[in-house]
Design a protein around this motif. Sequence first.
Motif, PDB file in Angstrom:
ATOM      1  N   HIS A  14      12.972  29.623   3.932  1.00 53.26           N
ATOM      2  CA  HIS A  14      12.150  28.412   3.832  1.00 53.26           C
ATOM      3  C   HIS A  14      11.593  28.251   2.426  1.00 53.26           C
ATOM      4  O   HIS A  14      11.588  27.165   1.849  1.00 53.26           O
ATOM      5  CB  HIS A  14      11.011  28.473   4.861  1.00 53.26           C
ATOM      6  N   THR A  17      12.312  25.252  -0.150  1.00 58.10           N
ATOM      7  CA  THR A  17      11.194  24.438  -0.634  1.00 58.10           C
ATOM      8  C   THR A  17      11.250  24.288  -2.149  1.00 58.10           C
ATOM      9  O   THR A  17      11.059  23.198  -2.695  1.00 58.10           O
ATOM     10  CB  THR A  17       9.858  25.081  -0.221  1.00 58.10           C
ATOM     11  N   HIS A  21       2.783  21.900  -0.967  1.00 56.60           N
ATOM     12  CA  HIS A  21       3.549  22.559   0.077  1.00 56.60           C
ATOM     13  C   HIS A  21       4.197  23.840  -0.458  1.00 56.60           C
ATOM     14  O   HIS A  21       4.199  24.876   0.182  1.00 56.60           O
ATOM     15  CB  HIS A  21       4.604  21.598   0.635  1.00 56.60           C
ATOM     16  N   LEU A  22       4.711  23.717  -1.680  1.00 61.22           N
ATOM     17  CA  LEU A  22       5.380  24.856  -2.297  1.00 61.22           C
ATOM     18  C   LEU A  22       4.417  26.028  -2.523  1.00 61.22           C
ATOM     19  O   LEU A  22       4.718  27.173  -2.171  1.00 61.22           O
ATOM     20  CB  LEU A  22       5.982  24.397  -3.626  1.00 61.22           C
ATOM     21  N   THR A  79       3.546  27.602   0.736  1.00 61.27           N
ATOM     22  CA  THR A  79       4.663  28.390   1.270  1.00 61.27           C
ATOM     23  C   THR A  79       4.716  29.761   0.617  1.00 61.27           C
ATOM     24  O   THR A  79       4.898  30.786   1.297  1.00 61.27           O
ATOM     25  CB  THR A  79       5.994  27.649   1.020  1.00 61.27           C
TER      26      THR A  79
END
Lengths: 119, 119
Positions: free
Chosen positions: A101, A105, B101-102, B105
């Motif tokens: 993931h 990303t 988001h990165l 993550t």
Amino acid sequence: MEKKTVTTKGINNVCKHNIRAIHDALDIIGGKWKISIISCLTFQSMRYSELLREVEGISGKMLSRELKELEFNQLIIREVIDTQPITVQYQLTSYGETLKHLTLTIADWGLNHRKKIIG
Amino acid sequence: MEKKTVTTKGINNVCKHNIRAIHDALDIIGGKWKISIISCLTFQSMRYSELLREVEGISGKMLSRELKELEFNQLIIREVIDTQPITVQYQLTSYGETLKHLTLTIADWGLNHRKKIIG
DNA sequence: CAGTATCCGGTTTGATACTG
DNA sequence: CAGTATCAAACCGGATACTG
């Protein structure tokens, strides 16, 4: 117990907390080539020479060094196949696959970024 | 038009394609501290001295260098506030926020990794 | 406060040649 | 094929002192 103070401290703790986590992650996957190598192996297991071709720009020295570190951290498995001459196959461990993931990303963002700057 | 050949080529193209994207991304966010700085600014805008405190281990030289690069790539905005003496506030641009988001993550993975190795 | 300038050692990396 | 050895260049990054 003033509300503003508590809130600020809360945010700062979350911040430091995240930075520590990011630091932990980058210790493992932060090299110049590691994410690329892992991304490659996400699609299929590969031999040393295949990786050398796929990961554009990497030198043999760097590739073997990075592979060694990834193996040490149990993200990949190195399998020697007794052909003549020998070949070596690298593949992700199931732990390494937890990075799937993450690599996607990063690749996604990079793709959009390229679109943005090149148009 | 043999099926196996087509499939293999397809995978290799996806692989190289992703590696190029990852390389593009790392050009921008691949420094030693950039992700940490961005992660910090994800929570709130900060002054230079605040970042210096929050991003553990960074030196003033490195911080200003990294901030300059992030500003150049339009991920953050540098705002000089005319106090006495002046203060400078850094905040993410809306483009910089696309990295949220990165960073999360990566932080997530790092957190799990720490749990795994420390227990 | 928010940086810049300079010095300088350490690390990273590439090129090339070599090995089993 | 799958690496290792060696050298040199490039870059990184800390400490310190300085500026507006």
